[in-house]
Design an enzyme around this catalytic site. Structure first.
Site, mmCIF file in Angstrom:
data_model
loop_
_atom_site.group_PDB
_atom_site.id
_atom_site.type_symbol
_atom_site.label_atom_id
_atom_site.label_comp_id
_atom_site.label_asym_id
_atom_site.label_seq_id
_atom_site.Cartn_x
_atom_site.Cartn_y
_atom_site.Cartn_z
ATOM 1 N N ARG A 248 3.738 -8.196 4.412
ATOM 2 C CA ARG A 248 3.261 -8.061 5.783
ATOM 3 C C ARG A 248 3.370 -9.420 6.473
ATOM 4 O O ARG A 248 3.015 -10.447 5.887
ATOM 5 C CB ARG A 248 1.796 -7.599 5.817
ATOM 6 C CG ARG A 248 1.589 -6.116 5.563
ATOM 7 C CD ARG A 248 2.071 -5.260 6.737
ATOM 8 N NE ARG A 248 1.847 -3.849 6.515
ATOM 9 C CZ ARG A 248 2.726 -2.994 5.983
ATOM 10 N NH1 ARG A 248 3.914 -3.411 5.604
ATOM 11 N NH2 ARG A 248 2.428 -1.714 5.840
ATOM 12 N N GLU A 277 5.958 -7.196 15.301
ATOM 13 C CA GLU A 277 7.278 -6.556 15.183
ATOM 14 C C GLU A 277 7.487 -5.570 16.323
ATOM 15 O O GLU A 277 6.518 -4.969 16.783
ATOM 16 C CB GLU A 277 7.359 -5.826 13.839
ATOM 17 C CG GLU A 277 7.256 -6.797 12.661
ATOM 18 C CD GLU A 277 7.134 -6.084 11.306
ATOM 19 O OE1 GLU A 277 7.223 -4.839 11.262
ATOM 20 O OE2 GLU A 277 6.940 -6.776 10.304
ATOM 21 N N HIS A 296 12.217 -5.135 8.964
ATOM 22 C CA HIS A 296 11.198 -4.372 8.220
ATOM 23 C C HIS A 296 11.826 -3.163 7.525
ATOM 24 O O HIS A 296 11.614 -2.016 7.926
ATOM 25 C CB HIS A 296 10.057 -3.932 9.154
ATOM 26 C CG HIS A 296 8.820 -3.539 8.401
ATOM 27 N ND1 HIS A 296 7.556 -3.769 8.861
ATOM 28 C CD2 HIS A 296 8.660 -2.930 7.201
ATOM 29 C CE1 HIS A 296 6.667 -3.307 7.991
ATOM 30 N NE2 HIS A 296 7.331 -2.789 6.965
HETATM 31 C C1 8YV Z 1 7.048 1.424 6.279
HETATM 32 C C2 8YV Z 1 5.962 -0.294 4.951
HETATM 33 O O1 8YV Z 1 6.314 2.478 5.789
HETATM 34 O O2 8YV Z 1 5.261 1.239 3.327
HETATM 35 C C3 8YV Z 1 4.966 0.280 4.026
HETATM 36 O O3 8YV Z 1 3.833 -0.233 4.000
HETATM 37 O O4 8YV Z 1 5.717 -1.279 5.556
HETATM 38 C C4 8YV Z 1 7.266 0.399 5.201
HETATM 39 O O5 8YV Z 1 7.780 0.976 4.077
HETATM 40 C C5 8YV Z 1 8.306 1.934 6.840
HETATM 41 O O6 8YV Z 1 8.926 0.893 7.497
HETATM 42 C C6 8YV Z 1 8.093 3.114 7.770
HETATM 43 O O7 8YV Z 1 7.588 2.716 8.969
#
Ligand code: 8YV
Length: 331
Positions: A248, A277, A296
């Site tokens: 993150r 983002e 991301h």
């Molecule tokens: C998002 C992510 O889910 O799973 C997570 O915590 O940050 C990513 O895998 C993906 O970008 C869908 O928005």
């Protein structure tokens, strides 16, 4: 998937803050009265607050803020299913107090995220983007000599893993294949047997940053990890060391990292996540040669995203049936 769809379930209203895979939507439509937000992403807050009022279920994403106001507005809400392993966007305490079950998607995205971590590591060590640019921009005039355009070996280097959960461990396994030495720091130390199996050594956060040639972040984003990677910590790194973040953005103090990269305090970075983002081509990171950026995309593979969608649906269905979701967030 459970076959029986009762009349009661058909009456249940669910909201998706954006479209999911077609097969997932089809599954959901068989069971519920489905409303999918199709406009601006993320779904505007006022709209979310107003649409959630009559919904029993919610499917959301990491960029949706499901705070106590949203939870309070969702008076009928019984289940939240997030298409992610991270759940820092959900006020878990407020939801749990209301008895709302929260589902998430760990495990299935572990490999994909660990793979991207290695890809970023290789990209910064071997200057993949610069090399790609040299050729595409017609700058490769003469075959490079023995001292030109050099990267570094991963072999023999020390990898520091900050956060030794599922993804951290998957990165350790991959890094062993590259014959790296592995240090780690985690809230809780692993059992000695597991450390031996993974061939990893537990160190303090300070030591991790001092000794590693590359640091990779895999901790969850919490109050305790907010901005934890700051200038003080970055200054402990070797000037030749790199930072990788696929966890993150807010775990790293972005201003401090920009400063450290500009001043040569750290050698470079491979980043998949950012403070806010999406970032654009005007962002300082986008202008730095020693930074490799991905939008991301840790879980962004065809296979992983399909599995995530399947689990997201199952988590919601189980929770609305009063059963335990496949993966449930608990405080
Ligand atoms: C998002 C992510 O889910 O799973 C997570 O915590 O940050 C990513 O895998 C993906 O970008 C869908 O928005």
């Amino acid at each position: 998937m459970l076959k029986i769809v009762s009349y009661e379930q058909k009456q249940l209203k669910i909201l998706l803050t954006r479209k999911l895979h077609d097969f997932a939507i089809k599954e959901l439509r068989k069971r519920y009265d489905v409303e999918t937000h199709t406009g601006k992403i993320p779904m505007p807050r006022e709209l979310l607050v107003s649409k959630i009022r009559d919904k029993e279920g919610l499917i959301c994403y990491p960029y949706d803020t499901i705070d106590s106001d949203v939870i309070q507005a969702g008076r009928k809400l019984r289940a939240i299913s997030t298409f992610s392993v991270g759940y820092d966007h959900i006020d878990v305490k407020a939801a749990t107090r209301r008895g709302i079950v929260i589902g998430y998607t760990p495990e299935v995205l572990t490999r994909a995220t660990a793979d991207l971590t290695m890809a970023l590591m290789l990209a910064v060590f071997r200057r993949i983007l610069e090399g790609n640019d040299i050729v595409r921009k017609n700058k490769w005039r003469v075959i490079f000599g023995p001292y030109e355009f050099l990267g570094s070996d991963l072999y023999g280097k020390t990898l520091g893993i900050f956060g030794m959960g599922r993804i951290g461990k998957a990165v350790a396994k991959r890094a062993s294949g590259f014959e790296m030495k592995i240090l780690y720091h985690n809230r809780k130390r692993l059992a000695v047997q597991e450390e031996r199996k993974l061939d990893v050594k537990y160190v303090s956060l300070d030591e991790l940053f001092r000794k590693s040639d590359v640091i990779t972040i895999h901790s969850p984003y919490t109050r305790n990890t907010h901005g934890i990677v700051n200038l003080k910590l970055l200054k402990k790194m070797k000037k030749t060391a790199f930072l990788i973040n696929t966890a993150r953005g807010k775990i790293v103090n972005e201003k401090d990292l920009i400063y450290a990269l500009k001043k040569g305090i750290v050698a470079g970075a491979g980043l998949d996540v950012f403070w806010k983002e999406p970032i654009s081509g005007r962002h300082p990171f986008s202008k730095m040669k020693n930074v490799v950026i991905m939008p991301h995309s840790g879980s962004s593979t065809v296979e992983t995203r399909a599995e995530m969608a399947q689990i997201t649906v199952k988590n919601l269905v189980f929770a609305l049936l009063g059963k335990k979701p496949i993966y449930q967030v608990r405080i």
